[in-house]
Design a protein around this motif. Structure first.
Motif, PDB file in Angstrom:
ATOM      1  N   LYS A   5     -10.915  -8.154 -11.456  1.00 39.32           N
ATOM      2  CA  LYS A   5     -10.279  -6.830 -11.384  1.00 39.32           C
ATOM      3  C   LYS A   5     -10.329  -6.310  -9.944  1.00 39.32           C
ATOM      4  CE  LYS A   5     -11.214  -2.326 -13.415  1.00 39.32           C
ATOM      5  NZ  LYS A   5     -12.025  -1.663 -14.443  1.00 39.32           N
ATOM      6  N   ARG A   6     -11.458  -6.503  -9.300  1.00 45.20           N
ATOM      7  CA  ARG A   6     -11.582  -6.014  -7.926  1.00 45.20           C
ATOM      8  C   ARG A   6     -10.644  -6.775  -6.983  1.00 45.20           C
ATOM      9  NH1 ARG A   6     -16.770  -6.744  -6.144  1.00 45.20           N
ATOM     10  NH2 ARG A   6     -17.725  -7.347  -8.115  1.00 45.20           N
TER      11      ARG A   6
ATOM     12  N   ARG B 252      -7.745  -5.085  -4.724  1.00 44.32           N
ATOM     13  CA  ARG B 252      -7.607  -5.323  -3.272  1.00 44.32           C
ATOM     14  C   ARG B 252      -6.185  -5.731  -2.918  1.00 44.32           C
ATOM     15  NH1 ARG B 252     -11.072  -9.576  -0.229  1.00 44.32           N
ATOM     16  NH2 ARG B 252      -9.910  -8.876   1.591  1.00 44.32           N
ATOM     17  N   ILE B 253      -5.635  -6.618  -3.748  1.00 46.18           N
ATOM     18  CA  ILE B 253      -4.254  -7.064  -3.491  1.00 46.18           C
ATOM     19  C   ILE B 253      -3.294  -5.875  -3.558  1.00 46.18           C
ATOM     20  CG2 ILE B 253      -2.346  -8.465  -4.416  1.00 46.18           C
ATOM     21  CD1 ILE B 253      -4.485 -10.487  -5.367  1.00 46.18           C
ATOM     22  N   ALA B 254      -3.482  -5.048  -4.573  1.00 48.70           N
ATOM     23  CA  ALA B 254      -2.576  -3.910  -4.756  1.00 48.70           C
ATOM     24  C   ALA B 254      -2.703  -2.914  -3.606  1.00 48.70           C
ATOM     25  CB  ALA B 254      -2.874  -3.230  -6.094  1.00 48.70           C
TER      26      ALA B 254
ATOM     27  N   GLY C 193      -0.795  -0.227   1.140  1.00 51.18           N
ATOM     28  CA  GLY C 193      -1.284   0.288   2.405  1.00 51.18           C
ATOM     29  C   GLY C 193      -2.210   1.476   2.233  1.00 51.18           C
ATOM     30  N   CYS C 194      -2.983   1.449   1.123  1.00 52.10           N
ATOM     31  CA  CYS C 194      -3.909   2.557   0.879  1.00 52.10           C
ATOM     32  C   CYS C 194      -5.315   2.001   0.666  1.00 52.10           C
ATOM     33  CB  CYS C 194      -3.458   3.371  -0.339  1.00 52.10           C
ATOM     34  SG  CYS C 194      -3.635   2.504  -1.903  1.00 52.10           S
ATOM     35  N   ALA C 195      -6.264   2.886   0.532  1.00 48.84           N
ATOM     36  CA  ALA C 195      -7.642   2.458   0.272  1.00 48.84           C
ATOM     37  C   ALA C 195      -7.761   1.947  -1.170  1.00 48.84           C
ATOM     38  CB  ALA C 195      -8.599   3.620   0.492  1.00 48.84           C
TER      39      ALA C 195
ATOM     40  N   PRO D 140      -4.394 -10.009   1.386  1.00 48.09           N
ATOM     41  CA  PRO D 140      -5.274  -9.505   2.442  1.00 48.09           C
ATOM     42  C   PRO D 140      -5.873 -10.681   3.216  1.00 48.09           C
ATOM     43  CG  PRO D 140      -5.796  -8.471   0.330  1.00 48.09           C
ATOM     44  CD  PRO D 140      -4.815  -9.560   0.045  1.00 48.09           C
ATOM     45  N   ALA D 141      -6.221 -10.422   4.479  1.00 48.47           N
ATOM     46  CA  ALA D 141      -6.760 -11.472   5.335  1.00 48.47           C
ATOM     47  C   ALA D 141      -7.980 -12.114   4.688  1.00 48.47           C
ATOM     48  CB  ALA D 141      -7.135 -10.883   6.696  1.00 48.47           C
TER      49      ALA D 141
END
Lengths: 168, 797
Positions: free
Chosen positions: B560-561, B565-567, B572-574, B611-612
């Protein structure tokens, strides 16, 4: 020796030793592994099959003795692949099992009971399954399953199957 | 604990997914595994309880049709290493077949392999063994004496373990207490006796150098133990976990069977099947349970407050050690039960005898210990003329005292014993129940109410190993789960053990569904073989709700985490500014919205959008440590045993026709608190099944040896399993005190019922017998013993 068996409405011709039990014949010769062996001395009921609609212990019967009788094993209870009978479905609904080892014998015993007594009391149910040992459940949810199945059968449109030789 | 307040799938009445295949007879048990060229094993039993083997003549057996081999202990012992001992007792060596000497009636002296089981049995009857009979010992107290004949001469005595623990100021508490009571109770040798016996099929592939194993098994570190004994690299043993186990409740440990079958498969280069028949299972399956004498002294005040307890538990493990002595160690984690007993002296003694070897039995020694503790409470109440429930109430740990540190070093997680008792008494209508007892007595029956309160330690670690064996430094007993979401968005998760009716597939799917908010029925659960598995320790110690449930929870939470993170990266938000829900993720206070399949597609196909440093794909694993179980024991033997403690409170009404001596249940109520219930139907089944098993232990079941060392309860005619006639309708009163140590607040329930039922039934019978002035203090209390005791008491009046 050669035996002509009528298992699950199909004819099967098998070659067995005279001493071969019916349960070994069903499992080893016919590949019907839903019938289980638990004690092989007639106490636990795991090997229960129906002979002319009545539960019998397939470990106490020789294959040659079954010649000519209609035998029903658990494999014939489900109406279609993936589709449960009302009794099977009731066992799932109440979780009337855990490990599943005694379950085929329990289901067949319940099917036979409900054909004989469509509206069983708790005592009828207990009496019917008292010859089948379940080590997991303590029987409570099995009794619930059979009572539920009786209720659902009564409300279903299924034609009532009458046991041969019994009054309708 | 980060439990959601409202569960969507957990705690809701949902079907158990495993049930479908079983009601259709489509389970896959070990006896259903058929391999081309497979040969069958029958065993030759020792007729003696102790004897030197002079010669084994297999000529006649080998001449029989279909026979491939007859293997005896000498050949086997040269080719395999001894099986693992739990304790540091290197001279108590154990092989699958007797080597040089037999140590109990029925012990296997040779294995016969033939094309069919029937041929193997025929040939086994023709194996001629000559023996020199040796002296033997059956009784634990006799075996304990220094001049007793030792079962293992190389070990020097029969004592495997004799350790005295003193936790707290026992001497002072005894000195300060105005009252003491000493008593003895005995727990007869019974077991779980599953309807399916143990079985194993082994195939050796010499070209790939791999040993494939299908077994009816419930054993931690099973593959490792097979590899070690067979002197194979551990990665040359592949255990198939997709075998349904027809009941176990602890006992299906099968190492000796598997080592034997593995050796035979390699020697004959044929798949080998060894499935016990019922006689082999009962006599020499090495699966008997505790056989225990308790000597207990309690020191207490005039108001019934128990200050201290001294307990000696003498356990007759039988001919070999195995894990049985550890069953004296596990109860250390709940040695005071649910009570505030301030100090304890506990002497744990384990002796060998010429009976069959023991194996782990449901509760791992806790049910006998609970029987002893509960007897103490009843005796204190009787001595002071106090009500038995009131004495329990006065001694219970209070709700506000948790986490509660008991003298032996375990911190109990949570509980609310007083409330459970109140709820049960309200449910049962306590005054009416007492009145019913009096009415039954007025009818000429013996009638009694039984009470027991006890704990189910759960979340099994293995702290008893380092506690009793200083060379053992085990401080983890992990369990694992892996979740993979495929490129079409479907979820598949793994479990790494066999199951014997506990519903682990349902458990894992329910927990993962809860975390991911996905219908559990859409989640596939698979069981990789042991070589493809993550670390695990099998369903022992009432641990899987906590440990498999915990591992599944954490793996799902990691997944889920990752999705969050992908979303957040796309929006472009936290990460804190997105909302995860069924079907996808939304940006909070923004336009961002990605469906489940959008997220899956990014993870599987759009590396450029990740994400990187994020790995592509959607796969997570979690290897979970047992909560609270990280420390080794202190030198004075204090240790945190299991993390969680379920509570059960039994109230039983029994009536006995004094002429028949047959106890009949008129009411059976249990209050049960195992924290958050993941699947109500499964927990209910475990509880009812455990009570039935406990009633068997209390009234019916015992492996009995005659004075010649012959086991005389060899069939289900003699070893009586309770049928539906013997088991009453049981009423369950629920309570939920979540555990602070687990992800959903869950505790264990796999041993429930069995841990308190024997004590409750004994309590009821003794309450019924009280007017006659007699006390039954050995289980099982069978009808003949009971009717004889009643007749003798009436005759002497």
């Amino acid at each position: 020796m050669k035996v002509e068996l009528n298992v699950n409405n199909a004819r099967a011709s098998v070659e067995v030793e005279p001493r071969t039990t019916l349960v070994d014949c069903l499992r080893d010769n016919l590949g019907l592994t839903g019938t289980h062996t638990g004690c092989e001395h007639g106490i636990c009921g795991a090997c229960t099959v129906l002979l002319e609609g009545e539960p019998v212990r397939a470990c106490l019967m020789l294959a040659v003795q079954a010649d000519g009788y209609a035998i029903t094993t658990i494999e014939a209870v489900a109406p279609a692949p993936g589709e449960l009978s009302i009794v099977q479905d009731a066992f799932c609904e109440t979780h009337g099992l855990q490990c599943g080892f005694c379950t085929p014998g329990m289901v067949l015993t319940a099917e036979a009971l409900l054909r004989r007594i469509p509206d069983p009391t708790r005592a009828d149910i207990v009496s019917a399954i008292s010859a089948n040992i379940c080590r997991c459940t303590g029987y409570g949810q099995i009794v619930e399953a059979i009572a539920l199945a009786a209720k659902r059968l009564a409300g279903s449109n299924l034609p009532r199957q009458v046991v041969p030789g019994e009054p309708a | 604990m980060s439990a959601p307040v409202h569960f969507k799938f957990v705690e809701t009445p949902r079907r158990v997914r495993e049930d479908r295949r079983f009601v259709a007879g489509r389970g896959r048990f070990v006896a259903d595994v058929r391999l081309p060229g497979m040969v069958h094993v029958a065993l030759v039993p020792s007729q003696h309880p102790a004897a030197r083997i002079i010669e084994i003549d297999a000529a006649a057996a080998l001449a029989m049709p279909g026979v491939h081999a007859v293997v005896a202990g000498a050949e086997l012992a040269a080719a395999v290493d001894p099986m693992m001992n739990g304790l540091d007792t290197p001279n108590v060596r154990r092989f699958p077949l007797a080597v040089g000497q037999v140590r109990y009636n029925g012990e296997w002296i040779a294995a016969v392999v033939a094309d069919s089981r029937a041929q193997a049995e025929d040939a086994a009857e023709l194996v001629e063994a000559s023996y020199e009979a040796l002296p033997f010992v059956l009784d634990a107290e006799a075996a304990l004496k220094p001049d007793s004949v030792p079962v293992h001469p190389d070990h020097g005595s029969n004592v495997l373990l004799d350790r005295t623990f003193v936790w707290g100021d026992v001497a002072q508490h005894f000195a300060q207490s105005p009252h003491q009571i000493a008593f003895r109770v005995t727990w007869g040798r019974n077991s779980t006796v599953p309807v399916e016996t143990f079985g194993v099929v082994v195939a050796w592939d010499p070209w790939n150098e791999i040993l494939d194993v299908w077994a009816s098994i419930q054993m931690p570190k099973y593959a490792d133990q097979i590899a070690r004994a067979l002197r194979l690299p551990a990665n040359a043993v592949r255990v198939h976990y997709d075998v349904d186990v027809g009941g176990s409740y602890g006992v299906k440990r099968g190492i000796k069977h598997t080592v034997l079958a593995g050796y035979l498969a390699r020697r004959l280069n044929r798949p080998v099947r060894l499935i016990e028949d019922r006689l082999e299972n009962m006599r020499a399956g090495d699966a008997h349970g505790p056989d225990r004498i308790f000597d207990v002294t309690v020191a207490f005040d005039s108001d019934g407050i128990i200050n201290s307890m001294k307990m000696r538990a003498l356990d007759n493990v039988g001919a070999y050690a195995g894990r049985a002595p550890f069953q004296l160690g596990k109860p250390v984690g709940a040695i005071v039960g649910p009570y505030r007993i301030k100090s304890v002296e506990y002497r744990a003694v384990s002796v060998t005898s010429n009976k069959a070897a023991q194996e782990a039995v449901r509760g791992f020694g806790q049910a006998p210990t609970n029987y002893a503790i509960e007897t103490a409470i009843d005796r204190v109440a009787a001595a002071l003329g106090l009500e038995r429930i009131e004495v329990r109430r006065r001694n219970f740990i209070r709700k506000d005292e948790f986490p509660y540190l008991i003298p032996s070093g375990t911190r109990y997680d949570s509980g609310d014993y007083h409330t459970v008792v109140d709820k049960v008494l309200a449910h049962v209508d306590w005054p009416a129940l007492q009145q019913q007892r009096e009415q039954l007595r007025a009818q000429g029956l013996l009638a009694g109410i039984g009470i027991s309160a006890c704990l189910e330690p759960s979340g099994g670690n293995s702290s008893f190993e380092p506690l009793l064996n200083p060379k053992n430094t085990t401080s983890t007993w992990m369990e694992s789960c892996r979740i993979n979401v495929d490129a079409l968005g479907y979820v598949t998760a793994t479990i790494h053990t066999t199951s014997s009716g506990q519903g682990h597939e349902t458990l894992a799917a329910t927990v993962i569904g809860e975390v991911l908010q996905i219908d559990p029925d859409r989640i596939r659960i698979v069981r990789p073989d042991s070589l493809a598995s993550l670390p695990g320790n099998s369903p022992v110690g009432s641990r899987m709700a906590i440990m498999l449930g915990g591992a599944a929870f954490h793996a799902a939470d990691k997944l889920k985490r990752k999705l969050i993170r992908i979303a957040a990266h796309q929006f472009g938000c936290a990460e804190a500014d997105v909302d995860y829900a069924t079907g996808g993720i939304k940006q909070r206070g923004g336009p961002g919205q990605l469906s489940w399949i959008d997220l899956v597609t990014i993870a599987h196909r759009n590396f450029h959008l990740l994400p990187a440093e994020m790995e592509p794909g959607l796969e997570t694993t979690h290897v979970m440590q047992v909560p609270t179980g990280e420390a080794l024991p202190t030198p004075d033997g204090r240790v945190q045993m299991y993390p969680c403690h379920s509570f059960e409170f039994h109230v039983v009404l029994v009536a006995i026709d004094p002429d028949l001596g047959k106890p009949e249940f008129r009411r059976y109520v249990i209050g049960h608190d195992c924290g958050t219930v993941i699947n109500p139907a499964i927990v209910k089944g475990m509880t009812l099944g455990g009570i039935a098993h406990g009633i068997g232990a209390a009234l019916l079941e015992e492996f009995v040896y005659d004075d010649q060392g012959q086991m005389i309860s060899q069939s289900f005619m003699d070893y009586v399993l309770p049928s539906a006639h013997e088991i009453p309708e049981v009423e369950i009163v629920h309570h939920c005190t979540p555990s602070p140590f687990t992800v959903l607040g869950q505790k264990g329930s796999g041993e429930s019922g069995y841990l308190g039922a024997p004590a409750a039934v004994a309590s009821a019978i003794n309450d019924a017998l009280a007017p006659l002035g007699i006390v039954m203090s050995k289980l099982p209390i069978r009808i003949p013993e009971l009717s004889d005791a009643i007749a003798a008491a009436r005759a002497s009046k």
